[in-house]
Design a protein around this motif. Sequence first.
Motif, short mmCIF file in Angstrom:
data_model
loop_
_atom_site.label_atom_id
_atom_site.label_comp_id
_atom_site.label_asym_id
_atom_site.label_seq_id
_atom_site.Cartn_x
_atom_site.Cartn_y
_atom_site.Cartn_z
N UNK A 8 -2.10 -32.80 -5.29
CA UNK A 8 -3.55 -32.60 -5.26
C UNK A 8 -3.80 -31.10 -5.35
N UNK A 9 -4.62 -30.70 -6.30
CA UNK A 9 -4.99 -29.30 -6.48
C UNK A 9 -6.44 -29.15 -6.04
N UNK A 10 -6.63 -28.54 -4.88
CA UNK A 10 -7.95 -28.41 -4.27
C UNK A 10 -8.66 -27.17 -4.81
N UNK A 11 -9.68 -27.41 -5.63
CA UNK A 11 -10.47 -26.32 -6.21
C UNK A 11 -11.91 -26.38 -5.71
N UNK A 12 -12.10 -27.02 -4.57
CA UNK A 12 -13.44 -27.13 -4.00
C UNK A 12 -13.97 -25.74 -3.65
N UNK A 13 -15.26 -25.53 -3.91
CA UNK A 13 -15.90 -24.26 -3.63
C UNK A 13 -15.88 -23.29 -4.79
N UNK A 14 -15.11 -23.57 -5.82
CA UNK A 14 -15.06 -22.70 -7.00
C UNK A 14 -16.05 -23.19 -8.04
#
Length: 78
Positions: A8-14
Amino acid sequence: MQPRSHDVYDLKGLNCPLPVLRTRKRLAGMPRGSRIWVETTDPLAVIDIPAFCNDSGHRLISSETAADGSHRFLIERC
């Protein structure tokens, strides 16, 4: 509903264009045929990530929207 056997690649907030740029870089370092979940809160990701996959030749396996408005994409590197 979410297979955790894939990274899982978490890019939340970008925000745009960072989710696509970072996804491109991450996929470049992965072997062909491998899959990764990309998570983002960027509302434009529902347009940008599928377009990126189409333009780059990667396979978009799944696209999901959560109740909180975040998005998840399962991408296979081709």
